[in-house]
Scaffold this motif. Sequence first.
Motif, PDB file in Angstrom:
ATOM      1  N   GLN A   1      42.888  47.109  40.725  1.00 24.26           N
ATOM      2  CA  GLN A   1      42.467  48.554  41.078  1.00 24.26           C
ATOM      3  C   GLN A   1      40.892  48.994  41.083  1.00 24.26           C
ATOM      4  O   GLN A   1      40.416  49.970  41.414  1.00 24.26           O
ATOM      5  N   ASN A   2      39.369  48.063  40.495  1.00 28.27           N
ATOM      6  CA  ASN A   2      38.488  47.847  41.128  1.00 28.27           C
ATOM      7  C   ASN A   2      38.070  46.642  40.787  1.00 28.27           C
ATOM      8  O   ASN A   2      38.344  45.571  40.848  1.00 28.27           O
ATOM      9  N   GLY A   3      36.780  47.005  41.773  1.00 27.75           N
ATOM     10  CA  GLY A   3      36.590  45.253  41.994  1.00 27.75           C
ATOM     11  C   GLY A   3      34.375  45.533  42.024  1.00 27.75           C
ATOM     12  O   GLY A   3      34.512  46.087  40.715  1.00 27.75           O
ATOM     13  N   GLY A   4      33.810  45.285  42.258  1.00 29.80           N
ATOM     14  CA  GLY A   4      32.666  44.906  41.714  1.00 29.80           C
ATOM     15  C   GLY A   4      31.987  44.324  41.091  1.00 29.80           C
ATOM     16  O   GLY A   4      31.198  44.653  40.198  1.00 29.80           O
ATOM     17  N   ILE A   5      32.876  42.777  40.210  1.00 31.25           N
ATOM     18  CA  ILE A   5      32.193  42.458  38.808  1.00 31.25           C
ATOM     19  C   ILE A   5      31.074  41.338  39.546  1.00 31.25           C
ATOM     20  O   ILE A   5      31.122  40.757  40.646  1.00 31.25           O
ATOM     21  N   SER A   6      30.177  40.920  38.300  1.00 39.43           N
ATOM     22  CA  SER A   6      30.061  39.730  38.021  1.00 39.43           C
ATOM     23  C   SER A   6      30.529  39.115  37.390  1.00 39.43           C
ATOM     24  O   SER A   6      31.039  38.590  36.108  1.00 39.43           O
ATOM     25  N   GLY A   7      30.601  37.284  37.784  1.00 38.37           N
ATOM     26  CA  GLY A   7      31.300  36.167  37.128  1.00 38.37           C
ATOM     27  C   GLY A   7      32.793  35.695  37.700  1.00 38.37           C
ATOM     28  O   GLY A   7      32.913  36.604  38.126  1.00 38.37           O
ATOM     29  N   ASP A   8      33.482  35.118  37.632  1.00 42.04           N
ATOM     30  CA  ASP A   8      34.444  34.594  37.804  1.00 42.04           C
ATOM     31  C   ASP A   8      35.722  35.825  37.354  1.00 42.04           C
ATOM     32  O   ASP A   8      36.145  35.426  36.305  1.00 42.04           O
ATOM     33  N   LEU A   9      36.416  35.804  37.704  1.00 41.77           N
ATOM     34  CA  LEU A   9      37.749  36.354  37.299  1.00 41.77           C
ATOM     35  C   LEU A   9      39.304  35.854  38.461  1.00 41.77           C
ATOM     36  O   LEU A   9      39.372  35.900  39.629  1.00 41.77           O
ATOM     37  N   THR A  10      40.421  35.325  38.007  1.00 43.57           N
ATOM     38  CA  THR A  10      41.445  34.602  38.621  1.00 43.57           C
ATOM     39  C   THR A  10      42.951  35.119  38.091  1.00 43.57           C
ATOM     40  O   THR A  10      42.634  35.697  37.091  1.00 43.57           O
ATOM     41  N   LEU A  11      44.048  35.622  39.277  1.00 43.52           N
ATOM     42  CA  LEU A  11      45.211  36.579  38.568  1.00 43.52           C
ATOM     43  C   LEU A  11      46.062  35.180  39.851  1.00 43.52           C
ATOM     44  O   LEU A  11      45.990  34.971  40.398  1.00 43.52           O
ATOM     45  N   PHE A  12      46.536  34.400  38.856  1.00 44.63           N
ATOM     46  CA  PHE A  12      46.994  33.267  39.138  1.00 44.63           C
ATOM     47  C   PHE A  12      46.500  32.283  40.733  1.00 44.63           C
ATOM     48  O   PHE A  12      47.344  32.134  41.458  1.00 44.63           O
ATOM     49  N   GLY A  13      45.412  32.311  39.582  1.00 41.61           N
ATOM     50  CA  GLY A  13      43.979  31.195  40.147  1.00 41.61           C
ATOM     51  C   GLY A  13      43.825  31.645  41.788  1.00 41.61           C
ATOM     52  O   GLY A  13      43.207  31.378  42.238  1.00 41.61           O
ATOM     53  N   GLU A  14      43.748  32.942  42.309  1.00 42.42           N
ATOM     54  CA  GLU A  14      43.170  34.103  42.942  1.00 42.42           C
ATOM     55  C   GLU A  14      42.514  35.220  43.076  1.00 42.42           C
ATOM     56  O   GLU A  14      42.989  35.296  41.668  1.00 42.42           O
TER      57      GLU A  14
END
Lengths: 292, 231
Positions: free
Chosen positions: A52-65
């Motif tokens: 729903q939102n983006g613009g992050i730093s660092g790493d984030l994966t959901l089911f590997g993507e």
Amino acid sequence: MSVVAAAGLTKRFGEVTALDDVTFTLTGNKIYGLLGRNGAGKTTLMQLITGQNGGISGDLTLFGERPYENERALSRVVFIKESQTYPTAYQVRHVMSLARRLFPNWDEDFAQSLLDDFDLPRKRNVRKLSRGMLSALGVTIGLAARAPLTFFDEPYLGLDAVARQLFYDRLLADYAENPRTVVLSTHLIDEVADLIEHVLLLDRGKLLLDAPSDELRGEVMEASGPAAAVDEFAAGYRVLHREQLGGAVRASLRGSFDDAERTRAKKLGIDLAPVSLQQAVVRLTTERTNAR
Amino acid sequence: MTRILDVARMHTIAWVGQLAWPWGIMALSLGVNLLIFASIDEAAPGKNTTGGLASLYIVCSIVAAASISQVFPFALGMGVTRRTFYLATVLVNVVQAVAYGVLLYLLNLIEGATGGFGIELRFFRIPYIDVDNGLLQIAVYAVPFLFLNFLSIFVAVWYVRFGMNGLLGAGAALILVTGLLVALITWQGWFGDIWQWLSSQHQISLLVGWPALIAAVAALGGMAAIRRANA
């Protein structure tokens, strides 16, 4: 494979750091409690995971993507939030009909039985639903979607105690039959304490705790007894909280309480009692606030 | 593609409002015009034309903008990507424009066959936009829907992404740029040239070509803006 993995996840809104270097992993088929005070970053975290939102730093994966704008990953998630709005022309049956096509694992019979359980009139316009009915509609979608990853962000606003219990019962029963990963974000910690298998505790954007709830409950104890004895016993622990009334002291301690320690407490005349999950969370967050 | 169709249903499932408002208001406008022109004994030649049809286009564009501000947050909440939502929205608006174009063409034929509803009214057969070729007539009716809807969708997406301040800021910037442009044109005395260019354009370019091009640019702009919009 992990359901969700975050490493050094940071999200800023202008000057405000909503999430600060958060690292954790959600594994499959578990009920998580995402806890924390208002403004701790719970909703932001769920918004990031669900794209729903983006613009992050660092790493984030959901089911590997990466989740942002990822159709394949997002179709395996349902995110029920208290603030969800619906187009004003919709009736309850419209929302249900749309949800049925959007969630691959949707169970229509289950959905219909939930509508009956919550007494939701199918032809009622969503604008005319009470706060509690809107929450019930969200809960119905969240449960019937049977998404491999299900988020409930304070889903109970306006729901009475009976309806909340109904939600917990249906969730637990359906979870037993169709195991999946559920993340419950809530303020009513004691109500869901029995449901939650693992606790993620956020405080001012930082991940304060990431532990199985049994372990957490066993780790925080309340010791009460004569001041001198309690203080002597507490030396080996982190004191989260201490209150004194005359010569008696009651202290919340964090550490490991094995049999030897319990015997030692008994000998010192100290009464050791486990605290509720809610108390443990309150003590842990206030200790950090006081330390600042 | 199935998912785009599933999401397109978000726009059409409560079809009563989507359909009833624009056509209802247009029917009302037609009724009022019929009453007025029927009550005039002898309309002066060439004064039997009305712009009542514009109501249909305006209401449709309002419905399109409202569908963005209301359906987008719902779609996002249901795990739909911005891209899929937007493509579904484009699909709905294009199909709707063509369908409405055909419907208006049929009404045009009815008006022609009944001698302007018996009173020589030109509600659908408005001079200049009334062309001879059937397919072309459908395009002439359909393209203004695309033009207005995609412009209003673009504005609505802008609002969703940048909020009220973003919308007003863009509006202020637009007024400034337009003002400067008009000043420049006046200063340089270019109005004559512009008028000449416009009148040298073919009727079909003005009715179909240019509006369709602007609609396409607005649609692409909306796509670019929504990709980073959050509900």
